[in-house]
Design a protein around this motif. Structure first.
Motif, mmCIF file in Angstrom:
data_model
loop_
_atom_site.group_PDB
_atom_site.id
_atom_site.type_symbol
_atom_site.label_atom_id
_atom_site.label_comp_id
_atom_site.label_asym_id
_atom_site.label_seq_id
_atom_site.Cartn_x
_atom_site.Cartn_y
_atom_site.Cartn_z
ATOM 1 N N ALA A 121 32.744 3.988 -17.336
ATOM 2 C CA ALA A 121 31.408 3.992 -17.923
ATOM 3 C C ALA A 121 30.416 4.743 -17.044
ATOM 4 O O ALA A 121 29.567 5.496 -17.545
ATOM 5 N N CYS A 122 30.530 4.561 -15.736
ATOM 6 C CA CYS A 122 29.651 5.284 -14.816
ATOM 7 C C CYS A 122 29.907 6.784 -14.895
ATOM 8 O O CYS A 122 28.975 7.601 -14.809
ATOM 9 N N GLY A 123 31.175 7.160 -15.069
ATOM 10 C CA GLY A 123 31.510 8.565 -15.212
ATOM 11 C C GLY A 123 30.892 9.163 -16.462
ATOM 12 O O GLY A 123 30.342 10.273 -16.431
ATOM 13 N N ARG A 124 30.965 8.446 -17.585
ATOM 14 C CA ARG A 124 30.351 8.932 -18.824
ATOM 15 C C ARG A 124 28.835 9.013 -18.694
ATOM 16 O O ARG A 124 28.207 9.955 -19.197
ATOM 17 N N ALA A 125 28.239 8.027 -18.035
ATOM 18 C CA ALA A 125 26.787 8.042 -17.866
ATOM 19 C C ALA A 125 26.345 9.271 -17.084
ATOM 20 O O ALA A 125 25.314 9.883 -17.391
ATOM 21 N N ALA A 126 27.155 9.660 -16.084
ATOM 22 C CA ALA A 126 26.804 10.804 -15.247
ATOM 23 C C ALA A 126 27.030 12.131 -15.961
ATOM 24 O O ALA A 126 26.222 13.059 -15.846
ATOM 25 N N THR A 127 28.132 12.247 -16.695
ATOM 26 C CA THR A 127 28.497 13.540 -17.288
ATOM 27 C C THR A 127 27.990 13.720 -18.709
ATOM 28 O O THR A 127 27.676 14.841 -19.128
ATOM 29 N N GLU A 128 27.891 12.625 -19.467
ATOM 30 C CA GLU A 128 27.490 12.718 -20.868
ATOM 31 C C GLU A 128 26.118 12.100 -21.144
ATOM 32 O O GLU A 128 25.563 12.287 -22.230
ATOM 33 N N GLY A 129 25.592 11.343 -20.186
ATOM 34 C CA GLY A 129 24.311 10.684 -20.398
ATOM 35 C C GLY A 129 24.367 9.569 -21.419
ATOM 36 O O GLY A 129 23.376 9.276 -22.094
ATOM 37 N N THR A 130 25.527 8.905 -21.525
ATOM 38 C CA THR A 130 25.700 7.841 -22.513
ATOM 39 C C THR A 130 25.726 6.470 -21.853
ATOM 40 O O THR A 130 26.046 6.334 -20.671
ATOM 41 N N SER A 131 25.418 5.464 -22.659
ATOM 42 C CA SER A 131 25.384 4.082 -22.184
ATOM 43 C C SER A 131 26.617 3.330 -22.651
ATOM 44 O O SER A 131 27.179 3.626 -23.706
ATOM 45 N N THR A 132 27.009 2.336 -21.862
ATOM 46 C CA THR A 132 28.144 1.483 -22.197
ATOM 47 C C THR A 132 27.777 0.036 -21.932
ATOM 48 O O THR A 132 27.149 -0.270 -20.909
ATOM 49 N N ILE A 133 28.154 -0.832 -22.857
ATOM 50 C CA ILE A 133 28.002 -2.275 -22.649
ATOM 51 C C ILE A 133 29.392 -2.838 -22.391
ATOM 52 O O ILE A 133 30.293 -2.697 -23.223
ATOM 53 N N ILE A 134 29.568 -3.442 -21.214
ATOM 54 C CA ILE A 134 30.850 -4.042 -20.824
ATOM 55 C C ILE A 134 30.686 -5.551 -20.878
ATOM 56 O O ILE A 134 29.926 -6.133 -20.100
ATOM 57 N N GLU A 135 31.391 -6.196 -21.789
ATOM 58 C CA GLU A 135 31.284 -7.643 -21.932
ATOM 59 C C GLU A 135 32.326 -8.341 -21.068
ATOM 60 O O GLU A 135 33.511 -7.992 -21.098
ATOM 61 N N VAL A 136 31.867 -9.310 -20.289
ATOM 62 C CA VAL A 136 32.734 -10.107 -19.432
ATOM 63 C C VAL A 136 32.602 -11.565 -19.869
ATOM 64 O O VAL A 136 31.526 -12.158 -19.748
ATOM 65 N N GLN A 137 33.675 -12.124 -20.382
ATOM 66 C CA GLN A 137 33.652 -13.508 -20.856
ATOM 67 C C GLN A 137 33.912 -14.464 -19.691
ATOM 68 O O GLN A 137 34.892 -14.320 -18.967
ATOM 69 N N THR A 138 33.027 -15.444 -19.516
ATOM 70 C CA THR A 138 33.229 -16.484 -18.507
ATOM 71 C C THR A 138 32.956 -17.841 -19.139
ATOM 72 O O THR A 138 32.455 -17.933 -20.264
ATOM 73 N N ASP A 139 33.239 -18.882 -18.412
ATOM 74 C CA ASP A 139 33.040 -20.245 -18.891
ATOM 75 C C ASP A 139 31.943 -20.902 -18.065
ATOM 76 O O ASP A 139 31.995 -20.897 -16.831
ATOM 77 N N ARG A 140 30.934 -21.479 -18.730
ATOM 78 C CA ARG A 140 29.792 -22.047 -18.024
ATOM 79 C C ARG A 140 30.185 -23.194 -17.106
ATOM 80 O O ARG A 140 29.731 -23.295 -15.960
ATOM 81 N N ASN A 141 31.007 -24.091 -17.606
ATOM 82 C CA ASN A 141 31.418 -25.240 -16.789
ATOM 83 C C ASN A 141 32.257 -24.792 -15.598
ATOM 84 O O ASN A 141 32.066 -25.259 -14.469
ATOM 85 N N ASP A 142 33.172 -23.873 -15.843
ATOM 86 C CA ASP A 142 34.006 -23.350 -14.772
ATOM 87 C C ASP A 142 33.153 -22.635 -13.733
ATOM 88 O O ASP A 142 33.401 -22.733 -12.524
ATOM 89 N N ASN A 143 32.136 -21.933 -14.204
ATOM 90 C CA ASN A 143 31.255 -21.215 -13.279
ATOM 91 C C ASN A 143 30.566 -22.164 -12.309
ATOM 92 O O ASN A 143 30.465 -21.890 -11.111
ATOM 93 N N ARG A 144 30.108 -23.294 -12.804
ATOM 94 C CA ARG A 144 29.474 -24.292 -11.930
ATOM 95 C C ARG A 144 30.481 -24.792 -10.890
ATOM 96 O O ARG A 144 30.146 -24.907 -9.695
ATOM 97 N N HIS A 145 31.715 -25.046 -11.315
ATOM 98 C CA HIS A 145 32.734 -25.546 -10.388
ATOM 99 C C HIS A 145 33.062 -24.496 -9.323
ATOM 100 O O HIS A 145 33.266 -24.833 -8.138
ATOM 101 N N ILE A 146 33.106 -23.218 -9.716
ATOM 102 C CA ILE A 146 33.389 -22.146 -8.753
ATOM 103 C C ILE A 146 32.287 -22.064 -7.703
ATOM 104 O O ILE A 146 32.562 -21.954 -6.494
ATOM 105 N N HIS A 147 31.045 -22.135 -8.142
ATOM 106 C CA HIS A 147 29.931 -22.115 -7.190
ATOM 107 C C HIS A 147 30.011 -23.289 -6.223
ATOM 108 O O HIS A 147 29.818 -23.121 -5.005
ATOM 109 N N ASP A 148 30.290 -24.464 -6.753
ATOM 110 C CA ASP A 148 30.377 -25.651 -5.890
ATOM 111 C C ASP A 148 31.527 -25.511 -4.888
ATOM 112 O O ASP A 148 31.384 -25.877 -3.709
ATOM 113 N N ARG A 149 32.660 -25.004 -5.367
ATOM 114 C CA ARG A 149 33.817 -24.853 -4.467
ATOM 115 C C ARG A 149 33.518 -23.847 -3.368
ATOM 116 O O ARG A 149 33.840 -24.081 -2.188
ATOM 117 N N LEU A 150 32.896 -22.732 -3.719
ATOM 118 C CA LEU A 150 32.558 -21.733 -2.702
ATOM 119 C C LEU A 150 31.554 -22.289 -1.696
ATOM 120 O O LEU A 150 31.652 -22.024 -0.489
#
Length: 599
Positions: A555-584
């Motif tokens: 996506a960064c390559g396209r933005a630089a050469t073509e001037g286009t935008s990309t939306i990259i969706e990353v699916q996560t879990d809210r409850n799991d995210n809280r547990h990961i923060h606490d563990r770290l």
């Protein structure tokens, strides 16, 4: 041949063209326009001016935040042009953010003439002081008239720009009433113009030059501040939001000179990339995960440069430590002291103060205090790296992992825009230091989540380079119409979709199951791929961190050469995210405890 601003079809266009010409001469040449009827004279004037850059977007709130993003990226105000009525009210969130965080912005709003105000006329509301106390300056311009000297209009513009740029910078509001006809048609004779106006028209200078004054500090104040630094064993430097490379380098050089621990906020520009030989403590937030160990990190003297820091743990440490000297240095008279611990507020530019302190103090070696911070920082960085790995020793997809990966891979030409709530906090806590040192922008004045996509788009207009935006699903939903801006302004959007408000899981209300999920977490099930497709943008989805690295680089390559935008969706879990923060946090606290045990 360039058209003279005085060459107008009628008095309305004489004023409108002259206002735009004067703004350009004062350095405002970029305008974000939301289409409307009453603002026709202003829109036509910016569209036909040979030296303007104009961005048109249907949503007034989006254009206002895009203008804000431009101001954040450049330090110069853009013009926001909109028609009358509720269109103006849509600018309030951006005006509030610009005011609270000191971002220059010029609001040029069209209004109905006095005879239509309060008459029940369509699309007419009370626009006088509509933004309350937030603008640095407000003027209600009367409708164009031959009875009012044009010089008065031009000098009003000069004064408004001066207020937007002076310290502290911020939004200004010119509310301009217009009568019909609103089109550039002949409508009677033009008023007689003075010799001064004709000289002005033949020059490239504004009617009235107003150099921006800079706050400075006296030698006596510098001597007192330098005395605070001398002989201090447990001194701490905090870098909040800094404006520009000069301030960044000045703070870094001062920290290198005195060898005090430097805690850089993510918005300082010093959190990412190399810090040279300055004793930077990039992972201070995680070092402070164990609140019981606060006494080990309590400073005697604190020098805080720039704006507010994201870390709540750092704020609480300084609150409880109550250092004998807590000096805030920033070119802004407004109070920055939520816990009432500041002993000295130095209203001055950061770079000269840092240079003066270097001149007045001897170069020091790293004390045991500094060495303790640096050892803890190294230990925490290793702990985070290991803690974010899966059982098979591959990077595990998580929200902290996303922050760490993006800050390591972001191109040096990009700016990094962080949405409020979790993205800015995760970047402040987990960002990698091996990547490029890039500008980091975040709407942390009022810390709202609205207008974030538009802010990123406006940033690219100012830098003329792509940007990377990390944003949550709710913040994205707040600003979906601004995806239209990404059709022409390249932004790589990393959209973290945990199907609700993940940050609420860190609040005490999360323990109240009967109301939490529906009324605070606000779950959503939007198919973002369809929304992105509707705007004709690239879309990708990352299932693993390795996937994210691959699609992000593409996506960064396209933005630089073509001037286009990309939306990259990353699916996560809210409850799991809280547990990961606490563990770290637990792992970091245990690692830091071992460091302290060896002291």
């Amino acid at each position: 041949m360039t058209r003279s601003p005085l060459d107008a079809e009628n008095t309305t266009y004489l004023w409108a063209r002259s206002i735009v010409e004067e703004l350009v001469r004062c350095g405002i040449d970029t305008f974000f326009v939301a289409p409307g009827s009453r603002s026709t004279p202003l829109t036509v004037s910016v569209a036909e001016h040979p030296d303007t850059q104009v961005v048109v977007h249907v949503d007034e709130r989006g254009t206002a935040f895009a203008a804000l993003g431009y101001g954040r990226a450049t330090g110069r105000p853009a013009g926001w042009i909109t028609t009358s009525g509720t269109a103006v009210a849509n600018g309030l969130p951006a005006v509030v953010e610009a005011s609270v965080d000191g971002v220059p912005l010029l609001c040029l709003t069209a209004d109905r003439p006095p005879e239509l105000r309060g008459s029940g006329a369509n699309q007419t509301i009370d626009q006088v002081d509509i933004f309350g106390s937030y603008p640095r300056h407000f003027v209600d311009l009367p409708p164009p008239s031959g009875n009012i000297p044009l010089e008065a209009v031009l000098s009003t513009v000069d004064e408004a720009v001066s207020h937007a740029m002076r310290v502290p910078p911020g939004p200004v509001h010119l509310n301009a009433g217009f009568r019909k006809p609103l089109e550039p048609v002949s409508n009677g004779p033009l008023p007689t113009l003075s010799k001064r106006l004709r000289r002005w028209a033949g020059s490239r200078e504004p009617l009235m030059r107003r150099p921006t004054a800079q706050p400075s500090v006296t030698a006596a104040v510098m001597d007192v501040l330098a005395q605070h630094v001398r002989g201090v064993e447990r001194g701490l430097i905090v870098a909040g939001r800094l404006d520009g490379k000069e301030e960044m380098e000045a703070v870094r050089s001062f920290a290198e000179h005195v060898q005090w621990p430097l805690i850089p906020d993510i918005t300082s520009g010093l959190r990412l990339g190399s810090a040279g030989t300055a004793p930077r403590v990039a992972h201070a937030d995680s070092i402070l995960a164990d609140s019981d160990a606060g006494d080990a990190w309590a400073p005697e003297v604190v020098l805080h440069f720039g704006g507010r820091a994201v870390s709540k743990r750092l704020r609480l440490l300084l609150r409880d430590a109550a250092p004998s000297v807590y000096a805030v240095v920033r070119p802004d008279p407004s109070r920055f002291d939520p816990d009432h611990r500041v002993t000295d507020h130095i209203e001055a530019r950061v770079a000269p103060v840092c240079a003066g302190l270097v001149e007045r103090s001897e170069r020091q070696g790293a004390s045991k205090w500094t060495q303790r911070w640096l050892q803890a920082d190294t230990t925490v960085a290793e702990t985070l790296q290991n803690g974010l790995m899966a059982a098979d020793d591959t990077p595990r997809l998580s929200e902290p992992g996303v922050a760490r990966l993006i800050t390591r891979r972001i191109p040096a030409s990009h700016a990094l825009v962080l949405a409020s709530s979790m993205p800015v906090r995760d970047a402040n806590r987990y960002a990698h230091t091996d990547g490029a040192r890039v500008s980091v922008l975040a709407n942390r004045g009022a810390s709202g989540i609205d207008g974030t996509i538009a802010t990123a788009a406006g940033c690219t207009v100012g830098t003329e380079d792509p940007a990377t935006l990390v944003i949550g699903d709710l913040a994205a939903l707040h600003d979906m119409s601004s995806l239209a801006l990404l059709q022409k302004h390249p932004v790589v959007v990393v959209l973290i979709n945990n199907e609700g408000g993940g940050i609420f899981h860190f609040l005490p209300i999360s323990d109240h199951d009967t109301v939490f999920e529906s009324y605070f977490a606000t779950p959503q099930s939007v198919d973002f791929s369809r929304a992105v497709e509707a705007f004709g943008l690239h879309w990708a989805q990352a299932q693993t961190l390795n996937d994210l690295a691959s699609v992000y680089d593409e996506a960064c390559g396209r933005a630089a050469t073509e001037g286009t935008s990309t939306i990259i969706e990353v699916q996560t879990d809210r409850n799991d995210n809280r547990h990961i923060h606490d563990r770290l946090d637990t792992q970091c606290a245990e690692a830091v405890a071992k460091v302290l045990a060896k002291q």
